[in-house]
Design an enzyme around this catalytic site. Structure first.
Site, PDB file in Angstrom:
ATOM      1  CG  ASP A   1      -7.531  -2.664  -0.663  1.00 19.10           C
ATOM      2  OD1 ASP A   1      -6.562  -2.036  -1.127  1.00 19.10           O
ATOM      3  OD2 ASP A   1      -7.688  -2.883   0.551  1.00 19.10           O
TER       4      ASP A   1
ATOM      5  CG  ASP B   1      -1.625  -1.255   1.473  1.00 17.16           C
ATOM      6  OD1 ASP B   1      -0.997  -2.230   1.950  1.00 17.16           O
ATOM      7  OD2 ASP B   1      -2.808  -1.285   1.158  1.00 17.16           O
TER       8      ASP B   1
HETATM    9  C1  DX5 Z   1      -6.637   1.490   2.287  1.00 14.33           C
HETATM   10  C2  DX5 Z   1      -5.750   0.313   2.412  1.00 14.33           C
HETATM   11  C3  DX5 Z   1      -6.494  -0.789   3.124  1.00 14.33           C
HETATM   12  C4  DX5 Z   1      -5.689  -2.017   3.311  1.00 14.33           C
HETATM   13  C5  DX5 Z   1      -6.567  -3.119   3.870  1.00 14.33           C
HETATM   14  O1  DX5 Z   1      -5.940   2.543   1.759  1.00 14.33           O
HETATM   15  O2  DX5 Z   1      -5.333  -0.106   1.124  1.00 14.33           O
HETATM   16  O3  DX5 Z   1      -7.639  -1.084   2.395  1.00 14.33           O
HETATM   17  O4  DX5 Z   1      -5.166  -2.382   2.094  1.00 14.33           O
HETATM   18  O5  DX5 Z   1      -6.982  -2.699   5.115  1.00 14.33           O
HETATM   19  P1  DX5 Z   1      -8.114  -3.468   5.944  1.00 14.33           P
HETATM   20  O6  DX5 Z   1      -8.203  -4.883   5.422  1.00 14.33           O
HETATM   21  O7  DX5 Z   1      -7.631  -3.408   7.364  1.00 14.33           O
HETATM   22  O8  DX5 Z   1      -9.375  -2.705   5.724  1.00 14.33           O
END
Ligand code: DX5
Length: 225
Positions: free
Chosen positions: A179, A39
């Site tokens: 995501d 990320d």
């Molecule tokens: C948002 C991030 C999150 C991450 C996953 O910018 O990209 O979505 O990947 O986070 P969780 O699974 O904790 O929502």
């Protein structure tokens, strides 16, 4: 409806212990996760900053698992080569982050990577209608990007279903990924809407990753069956 393919589970490194990233990616691989999502955040496109290509490159040699770079950055065109050189086989840019998305996607493919495009919750599917032939992966955000641990936006399932319909109608070979807020209680809705690739952070790191990955896969398979 999407052909029945086994769900792909992608681990976001966001909740990982950044002081131990080398061993953390090894744990993710050992847990049987299919791919790792990096990320990447620049503090401009999203109000958070994470890491650059050198951190990804430092972890590349520790594992064999696939890497995807989720570029939550403004002007992603400036550093496309760096993510591929760092070992990312998929580079995902945000449709909102570049005025020349058509050229950017083509450039990613020219660099030898698979081209991904992500849509923020407010961005309509129409934003990518004319570039889907240049896309290998479509990422529908189910949270507003920038932070892990947010609540899943179930309203995005309409967009996921529309994307699935468009991909299947045109016979395109595009991975449909979601995501944000993906866990055992939300993955079913996303899977029934047509997603087949599921990126999770909190849900995977919450307990033993192998158990979490298995639980996510099972929940998705049951929803798809
Ligand atoms: C948002 C991030 C999150 C991450 C996953 O910018 O990209 O979505 O990947 O986070 P969780 O699974 O904790 O929502």
């Amino acid at each position: 409806m999407a052909e029945t393919v086994s769900p792909v589970v992608v681990a976001s490194v966001l909740p990982a212990d950044f002081a131990e990233l080398g061993s953390q990616v090894q744990e993710i691989e050992k847990a049987g996760v299919d791919r790792i999502q990096w990320d990447v955040m620049d503090g401009d496109f999203v109000p958070n900053i994470t890491f650059g290509p050198d951190v990804i490159a430092a972890c590349r040699g520790r594992v064999d698992i696939g890497f995807e770079a989720h570029l939550m950055v403004s002007e992603p065109d400036r550093m496309l080569t760096r993510w591929v050189e760092a070992g990312c086989e998929i580079v995902i840019v945000h449709a909102e982050a570049t005025p020349h998305l058509h050229r950017t996607l083509g450039r990613i493919r020219e660099l030898g990577a698979r081209a991904g495009v992500a849509l923020n919750p407010a961005t309509p599917l129409a934003a990518v209608e004319h570039v889907l032939d240049l896309v290998d992966l479509l990422l529908v955000m189910t949270v507003n990007p920038g932070f892990g641990g947010q609540a899943y936006l179930a309203g995005m399932e309409r967009k996921i279903a529309a994307a699935r319909g468009e991909i299947d109608r045109r016979g395109l070979d595009i991975e449909l990924e979601v995501d944000g807020g993906i866990g055992t209680t939300t993955i079913g809705g996303a899977a029934r809407a047509g997603a087949r690739v599921f990126c999770a952070g909190s849900a995977l790191f919450a307990r033993t990753m192998a158990d979490s990955a298995r639980a996510l896969r099972t929940a998705a398979e049951e929803a798809i069956a």
